[in-house]
Scaffold this motif. Sequence first.
Motif, PDB file in Angstrom:
ATOM      1  N   GLU A 167     -10.427   0.876  -8.738  1.00 43.89           N
ATOM      2  CA  GLU A 167      -9.061   0.488  -8.389  1.00 43.89           C
ATOM      3  C   GLU A 167      -8.109   0.616  -9.584  1.00 43.89           C
ATOM      4  O   GLU A 167      -6.898   0.723  -9.412  1.00 43.89           O
ATOM      5  CB  GLU A 167      -9.027  -0.945  -7.853  1.00 43.89           C
ATOM      6  CG  GLU A 167      -9.603  -1.120  -6.455  1.00 43.89           C
ATOM      7  CD  GLU A 167     -11.123  -1.007  -6.426  1.00 43.89           C
ATOM      8  OE1 GLU A 167     -11.750  -1.101  -7.502  1.00 43.89           O
ATOM      9  OE2 GLU A 167     -11.684  -0.800  -5.331  1.00 43.89           O
TER      10      GLU A 167
ATOM     11  N   ARG B 299      -5.484  13.167   4.280  1.00 36.20           N
ATOM     12  CA  ARG B 299      -5.282  12.101   5.270  1.00 36.20           C
ATOM     13  C   ARG B 299      -6.084  12.387   6.538  1.00 36.20           C
ATOM     14  O   ARG B 299      -6.709  11.477   7.115  1.00 36.20           O
ATOM     15  CB  ARG B 299      -3.802  11.956   5.600  1.00 36.20           C
ATOM     16  CG  ARG B 299      -2.971  11.277   4.512  1.00 36.20           C
ATOM     17  CD  ARG B 299      -1.584  10.929   5.030  1.00 36.20           C
ATOM     18  NE  ARG B 299      -0.764  10.259   4.028  1.00 36.20           N
ATOM     19  CZ  ARG B 299       0.070  10.871   3.213  1.00 36.20           C
ATOM     20  NH1 ARG B 299       0.205  12.202   3.279  1.00 36.20           N
ATOM     21  NH2 ARG B 299       0.777  10.185   2.320  1.00 36.20           N
TER      22      ARG B 299
ATOM     23  N   ASP C   8      -7.914   0.714  -1.775  1.00 37.86           N
ATOM     24  CA  ASP C   8      -6.768   0.052  -1.151  1.00 37.86           C
ATOM     25  C   ASP C   8      -5.618   1.060  -0.980  1.00 37.86           C
ATOM     26  O   ASP C   8      -5.651   2.175  -1.503  1.00 37.86           O
ATOM     27  CB  ASP C   8      -6.326  -1.172  -1.957  1.00 37.86           C
ATOM     28  CG  ASP C   8      -5.977  -0.830  -3.406  1.00 37.86           C
ATOM     29  OD1 ASP C   8      -5.558   0.311  -3.670  1.00 37.86           O
ATOM     30  OD2 ASP C   8      -6.105  -1.719  -4.268  1.00 37.86           O
ATOM     31  N   ASP C   9      -4.593   0.644  -0.261  1.00 39.73           N
ATOM     32  CA  ASP C   9      -3.484   1.552   0.064  1.00 39.73           C
ATOM     33  C   ASP C   9      -2.735   2.015  -1.178  1.00 39.73           C
ATOM     34  O   ASP C   9      -2.249   3.153  -1.229  1.00 39.73           O
ATOM     35  CB  ASP C   9      -2.510   0.864   1.037  1.00 39.73           C
ATOM     36  CG  ASP C   9      -3.119   0.677   2.421  1.00 39.73           C
ATOM     37  OD1 ASP C   9      -4.077   1.413   2.744  1.00 39.73           O
ATOM     38  OD2 ASP C   9      -2.643  -0.207   3.175  1.00 39.73           O
ATOM     39  N   ALA C  10      -2.619   1.136  -2.175  1.00 43.00           N
ATOM     40  CA  ALA C  10      -1.867   1.500  -3.382  1.00 43.00           C
ATOM     41  C   ALA C  10      -2.499   2.700  -4.083  1.00 43.00           C
ATOM     42  O   ALA C  10      -1.799   3.621  -4.525  1.00 43.00           O
ATOM     43  CB  ALA C  10      -1.792   0.315  -4.339  1.00 43.00           C
TER      44      ALA C  10
ATOM     45  N   LYS D 153     -12.555   5.904   1.006  1.00 41.65           N
ATOM     46  CA  LYS D 153     -12.868   5.068   2.170  1.00 41.65           C
ATOM     47  C   LYS D 153     -12.906   3.591   1.772  1.00 41.65           C
ATOM     48  O   LYS D 153     -12.672   2.718   2.608  1.00 41.65           O
ATOM     49  CB  LYS D 153     -14.215   5.476   2.778  1.00 41.65           C
ATOM     50  CG  LYS D 153     -14.202   6.800   3.509  1.00 41.65           C
ATOM     51  CD  LYS D 153     -13.438   6.727   4.814  1.00 41.65           C
ATOM     52  CE  LYS D 153     -14.224   5.951   5.867  1.00 41.65           C
ATOM     53  NZ  LYS D 153     -13.547   5.978   7.191  1.00 41.65           N
TER      54      LYS D 153
ATOM     55  N   LYS E 138      -4.584   4.899  -2.685  1.00 38.39           N
ATOM     56  CA  LYS E 138      -4.470   6.071  -1.811  1.00 38.39           C
ATOM     57  C   LYS E 138      -3.095   6.712  -1.952  1.00 38.39           C
ATOM     58  O   LYS E 138      -2.974   7.940  -2.055  1.00 38.39           O
ATOM     59  CB  LYS E 138      -4.705   5.659  -0.351  1.00 38.39           C
ATOM     60  CG  LYS E 138      -6.144   5.286  -0.026  1.00 38.39           C
ATOM     61  CD  LYS E 138      -6.276   4.839   1.423  1.00 38.39           C
ATOM     62  CE  LYS E 138      -7.695   4.419   1.753  1.00 38.39           C
ATOM     63  NZ  LYS E 138      -7.815   3.897   3.134  1.00 38.39           N
ATOM     64  N   ASP E 139      -2.050   5.892  -1.962  1.00 36.42           N
ATOM     65  CA  ASP E 139      -0.686   6.421  -2.110  1.00 36.42           C
ATOM     66  C   ASP E 139      -0.531   7.139  -3.450  1.00 36.42           C
ATOM     67  O   ASP E 139       0.157   8.164  -3.534  1.00 36.42           O
ATOM     68  CB  ASP E 139       0.340   5.284  -2.007  1.00 36.42           C
ATOM     69  CG  ASP E 139       0.433   4.715  -0.598  1.00 36.42           C
ATOM     70  OD1 ASP E 139      -0.009   5.410   0.341  1.00 36.42           O
ATOM     71  OD2 ASP E 139       0.930   3.586  -0.444  1.00 36.42           O
TER      72      ASP E 139
ATOM     73  N   GLU F 223      -9.150  10.135   8.136  1.00 34.91           N
ATOM     74  CA  GLU F 223      -9.102   9.615   9.499  1.00 34.91           C
ATOM     75  C   GLU F 223     -10.297  10.098  10.314  1.00 34.91           C
ATOM     76  O   GLU F 223     -10.830   9.377  11.166  1.00 34.91           O
ATOM     77  CB  GLU F 223      -7.801  10.041  10.169  1.00 34.91           C
ATOM     78  CG  GLU F 223      -6.561   9.366   9.573  1.00 34.91           C
ATOM     79  CD  GLU F 223      -5.275   9.911  10.158  1.00 34.91           C
ATOM     80  OE1 GLU F 223      -5.355  10.819  11.025  1.00 34.91           O
ATOM     81  OE2 GLU F 223      -4.183   9.459   9.756  1.00 34.91           O
TER      82      GLU F 223
END
Length: 336
Positions: free
Chosen positions: A241, A291, A271-273, A268, A275-276, A295
């Motif tokens: 992270e 992306r 966290d979103d931060a 997988k 990934k962004d 998915e």
Amino acid sequence: MATDPSKRPGPEQVAIFLMSVGEGAAADVLKHMGPKEVQKIGTAMASLERVSRTDIDYVLKRFSETAMEHTSLGIGAEDYVRSVLNSALGEDKASGLIDRILLGRNSKGLEALKWLDPRAIAEMIRHEHPQIVAIVLSHLDADQAAETLSYLPDRMQSDIVLRIATLDGVQPAALHELDEILERQLSGKNTAKSSMVGGVKTAADILNFMDASQSTNVMSGVTQVDEDLGERIQELMFVFESLVDVDDRGIQTLLREISTDSLVLALKGADDALKDKIFKNMSKRAAEMLREDLEAKGPVRLSDVEGAQKEILAVARRLSESGDIVLGGAGGEQMV
């Protein structure tokens, strides 16, 4: 393939040394060289690429050995080397390296351990006092120490990491005890200074190389005994992270070195931060494809995710050691 440090031409080795000691010290050394020497070394500096920690350690060790052979009369060789390298590198940066060099002159047992399988090392030291185990692990490279620690009983791991984090010196008597474990002869003069091994950073480095579940369990045990120390170790740990704190250029460099399959699997569990951050540093098309892959990826085992994250962190550390990226966050150095 990494270059054998001993095979590097002389000017390259000198260039590595001068670039390691800082601009001021390097300038003072170059003042005493002739034009041709300066030109050769300057050319070598400009062409250096992917200088590893192994290269730097080799060059500094060779310098220390040469310095001890040519030490001025009346000056102790050990004190001379300490003085020169402290002046060149600064006390904080030089202390651990200097002691490793000086202790390593006669510590054949410790050097021999680095060639052993971690499981074999664990078997050798599992019945020794935890303080001795901590000293042994502190002398190993972090990844080898982490794997060795993973083979030791769970009940011992937190205690050993706690001892590593609080180590601030090893007296000659302790080195004699270590000598008995390794069945090798170590230097143990009565006048020898304490050798700087262990510490909070060493503990954090070792934990970084352990599996996430093992690292969490060890940290839990450490925190129960000493909450403040646990927090200090955690601050210096660089986990997956923590990549969110790496600058954009560093992320782009890292992405070029890892496979899409590993990245998908690792993200997988991110966290979103983070990934962004990854999406931001890819082309629009590449980000869309990533992306879609995320998915489409079904449920995966946590151990597989942790394995992929560990693989990417290993690449990040390699790039950091070669100077290609700067690992940010609490454990990284500030840039000015």
